[in-house]
Scaffold this motif. Structure first.
Motif, mmCIF file in Angstrom:
data_model
loop_
_atom_site.group_PDB
_atom_site.id
_atom_site.type_symbol
_atom_site.label_atom_id
_atom_site.label_comp_id
_atom_site.label_asym_id
_atom_site.label_seq_id
_atom_site.Cartn_x
_atom_site.Cartn_y
_atom_site.Cartn_z
ATOM 1 N N LEU A 86 39.758 -38.228 -46.004
ATOM 2 C CA LEU A 86 40.348 -39.083 -46.772
ATOM 3 C C LEU A 86 39.263 -40.177 -46.962
ATOM 4 O O LEU A 86 39.153 -40.680 -48.208
ATOM 5 C CB LEU A 86 41.230 -39.845 -45.594
ATOM 6 C CG LEU A 86 42.224 -40.952 -46.565
ATOM 7 C CD1 LEU A 86 42.927 -40.633 -47.995
ATOM 8 C CD2 LEU A 86 43.280 -41.532 -45.386
ATOM 9 N N VAL A 87 38.352 -40.683 -46.239
ATOM 10 C CA VAL A 87 37.102 -41.428 -46.393
ATOM 11 C C VAL A 87 36.327 -40.994 -47.507
ATOM 12 O O VAL A 87 35.790 -41.617 -48.620
ATOM 13 C CB VAL A 87 36.606 -42.011 -45.173
ATOM 14 C CG1 VAL A 87 35.276 -42.519 -45.342
ATOM 15 C CG2 VAL A 87 37.194 -42.676 -44.308
ATOM 16 N N ALA A 88 36.010 -39.787 -47.701
ATOM 17 C CA ALA A 88 35.163 -39.247 -48.631
ATOM 18 C C ALA A 88 35.968 -39.162 -50.001
ATOM 19 O O ALA A 88 35.206 -39.442 -50.957
ATOM 20 C CB ALA A 88 34.737 -37.588 -48.087
ATOM 21 N N ALA A 89 37.274 -38.886 -50.128
ATOM 22 C CA ALA A 89 38.077 -39.048 -51.114
ATOM 23 C C ALA A 89 37.664 -40.338 -51.719
ATOM 24 O O ALA A 89 37.662 -40.711 -52.989
ATOM 25 C CB ALA A 89 39.189 -38.466 -51.000
ATOM 26 N N GLN A 90 38.376 -41.423 -50.942
ATOM 27 C CA GLN A 90 38.116 -42.780 -51.418
ATOM 28 C C GLN A 90 36.888 -43.121 -51.766
ATOM 29 O O GLN A 90 36.923 -44.046 -52.742
ATOM 30 C CB GLN A 90 38.889 -43.471 -50.085
ATOM 31 C CG GLN A 90 40.106 -43.506 -50.037
ATOM 32 C CD GLN A 90 40.857 -44.112 -48.721
ATOM 33 O OE1 GLN A 90 40.079 -44.719 -47.791
ATOM 34 N NE2 GLN A 90 41.986 -44.003 -48.517
ATOM 35 N N ALA A 91 35.983 -42.753 -51.234
ATOM 36 C CA ALA A 91 34.535 -43.172 -51.683
ATOM 37 C C ALA A 91 34.077 -42.491 -52.992
ATOM 38 O O ALA A 91 33.376 -43.491 -53.551
ATOM 39 C CB ALA A 91 33.555 -42.661 -50.520
ATOM 40 N N ASN A 97 43.869 -35.286 -52.540
ATOM 41 C CA ASN A 97 44.485 -34.097 -53.302
ATOM 42 C C ASN A 97 43.680 -33.718 -54.250
ATOM 43 O O ASN A 97 43.172 -32.488 -54.343
ATOM 44 C CB ASN A 97 46.052 -34.335 -54.016
ATOM 45 C CG ASN A 97 46.252 -33.048 -54.642
ATOM 46 O OD1 ASN A 97 46.625 -32.167 -53.979
ATOM 47 N ND2 ASN A 97 46.471 -32.821 -55.765
ATOM 48 N N GLN A 98 42.840 -34.681 -55.092
ATOM 49 C CA GLN A 98 42.044 -34.402 -56.079
ATOM 50 C C GLN A 98 40.617 -33.966 -55.385
ATOM 51 O O GLN A 98 40.048 -32.960 -55.789
ATOM 52 C CB GLN A 98 41.822 -35.746 -56.842
ATOM 53 C CG GLN A 98 42.763 -36.158 -57.777
ATOM 54 C CD GLN A 98 42.424 -37.515 -58.567
ATOM 55 O OE1 GLN A 98 42.045 -38.445 -57.751
ATOM 56 N NE2 GLN A 98 42.704 -37.615 -59.720
ATOM 57 N N TRP A 99 40.338 -34.624 -54.595
ATOM 58 C CA TRP A 99 39.382 -34.361 -53.641
ATOM 59 C C TRP A 99 38.992 -32.947 -53.170
ATOM 60 O O TRP A 99 38.141 -32.187 -53.136
ATOM 61 C CB TRP A 99 38.850 -35.263 -52.593
ATOM 62 C CG TRP A 99 37.615 -35.273 -51.887
ATOM 63 C CD1 TRP A 99 36.546 -35.606 -52.289
ATOM 64 C CD2 TRP A 99 37.682 -34.502 -50.482
ATOM 65 N NE1 TRP A 99 35.350 -35.036 -51.140
ATOM 66 C CE2 TRP A 99 36.024 -34.509 -50.247
ATOM 67 C CE3 TRP A 99 38.375 -33.926 -49.779
ATOM 68 C CZ2 TRP A 99 35.573 -33.836 -49.202
ATOM 69 C CZ3 TRP A 99 37.708 -33.218 -48.601
ATOM 70 C CH2 TRP A 99 36.574 -33.334 -48.174
ATOM 71 N N ALA A 100 40.321 -32.526 -52.476
ATOM 72 C CA ALA A 100 40.475 -31.238 -51.760
ATOM 73 C C ALA A 100 40.447 -30.275 -52.896
ATOM 74 O O ALA A 100 39.769 -29.233 -52.510
ATOM 75 C CB ALA A 100 41.679 -31.386 -50.967
ATOM 76 N N THR A 101 41.282 -30.512 -53.840
ATOM 77 C CA THR A 101 41.180 -29.534 -55.059
ATOM 78 C C THR A 101 39.683 -28.822 -55.329
ATOM 79 O O THR A 101 39.380 -27.885 -55.844
ATOM 80 C CB THR A 101 42.201 -29.821 -56.109
ATOM 81 O OG1 THR A 101 43.294 -30.084 -55.647
ATOM 82 C CG2 THR A 101 41.928 -28.785 -57.146
ATOM 83 N N GLU A 102 39.109 -30.136 -55.637
ATOM 84 C CA GLU A 102 37.644 -29.814 -56.288
ATOM 85 C C GLU A 102 36.875 -29.203 -54.952
ATOM 86 O O GLU A 102 35.983 -28.376 -55.355
ATOM 87 C CB GLU A 102 37.005 -31.199 -56.496
ATOM 88 C CG GLU A 102 37.608 -31.981 -57.773
ATOM 89 C CD GLU A 102 36.762 -33.218 -57.971
ATOM 90 O OE1 GLU A 102 35.980 -33.749 -57.359
ATOM 91 O OE2 GLU A 102 37.649 -33.637 -58.824
ATOM 92 N N ALA A 103 36.794 -29.519 -53.833
ATOM 93 C CA ALA A 103 36.143 -28.821 -52.693
ATOM 94 C C ALA A 103 36.385 -27.449 -52.580
ATOM 95 O O ALA A 103 35.705 -26.544 -52.364
ATOM 96 C CB ALA A 103 36.579 -29.602 -51.307
ATOM 97 N N LEU A 104 38.013 -27.207 -52.731
ATOM 98 C CA LEU A 104 38.284 -25.914 -52.814
ATOM 99 C C LEU A 104 37.783 -24.951 -53.963
ATOM 100 O O LEU A 104 37.141 -23.719 -53.752
ATOM 101 C CB LEU A 104 39.871 -25.583 -52.815
ATOM 102 C CG LEU A 104 40.465 -26.081 -51.377
ATOM 103 C CD1 LEU A 104 42.088 -26.019 -51.484
ATOM 104 C CD2 LEU A 104 40.172 -24.739 -50.382
ATOM 105 N N ARG A 105 37.964 -25.645 -55.059
ATOM 106 C CA ARG A 105 37.399 -24.979 -56.271
ATOM 107 C C ARG A 105 35.586 -24.595 -56.088
ATOM 108 O O ARG A 105 35.234 -23.472 -56.543
ATOM 109 C CB ARG A 105 37.771 -25.707 -57.722
ATOM 110 C CG ARG A 105 37.079 -25.233 -59.001
ATOM 111 C CD ARG A 105 36.998 -26.219 -60.059
ATOM 112 N NE ARG A 105 35.863 -27.117 -59.607
ATOM 113 C CZ ARG A 105 36.092 -28.408 -59.862
ATOM 114 N NH1 ARG A 105 37.116 -28.948 -60.335
ATOM 115 N NH2 ARG A 105 35.129 -28.988 -59.510
#
Length: 110
Positions: A86-91, A97-105
């Motif tokens: 969550l902190v990584a995404a907010q940073a 959701n956007q951050w996790a989608t990019e990490a999975l991709r």
């Protein structure tokens, strides 16, 4: 991994040197559905037939066929990992959701 798609279903394809044929298995279903062919053309035809047979069997049994992934993914992770993500995404100015989608991709592309 070699894959093939038909009707929204994906199959893993391998070549069996011993029997000199291609073997496919539909992924993402609880049922084990496999098919084979000596040529790619025959393999595609058998894949389509396997999907058709699966859908027909489901209809005859009155059960809803499993569908390929819906795009909804529920993960259970340790709270500290959830917090760090969550902190990584907010940073990065993104939703989790956007951050996790990019990490999975990114992980799937490598």
């Amino acid at each position: 991994m070699n894959t093939m798609t038909h009707g929204g279903y994906t199959a893993r394809i391998e070549f069996d040197e011993r029997d000199n044929l291609f073997v496919g298995r539909i992924l993402g279903l609880r049922s084990i559905i496999s098919f084979h062919g000596e040529t790619v053309t025959q393999l595609r035809r058998e894949f389509a037939s396997a999907v058709k047979d699966y859908l027909q069997d489901c209809a005859e049994q009155g059960v809803e066929p499993e569908k390929p992934a819906s795009g909804k993914l529920l993960l259970r992770v340790p709270p500290e990992m959830h917090s760090r993500a969550l902190v990584a995404a907010q940073a990065k100015g993104k939703s989790l959701n956007q951050w996790a989608t990019e990490a999975l991709r990114d992980a799937l592309e490598h």
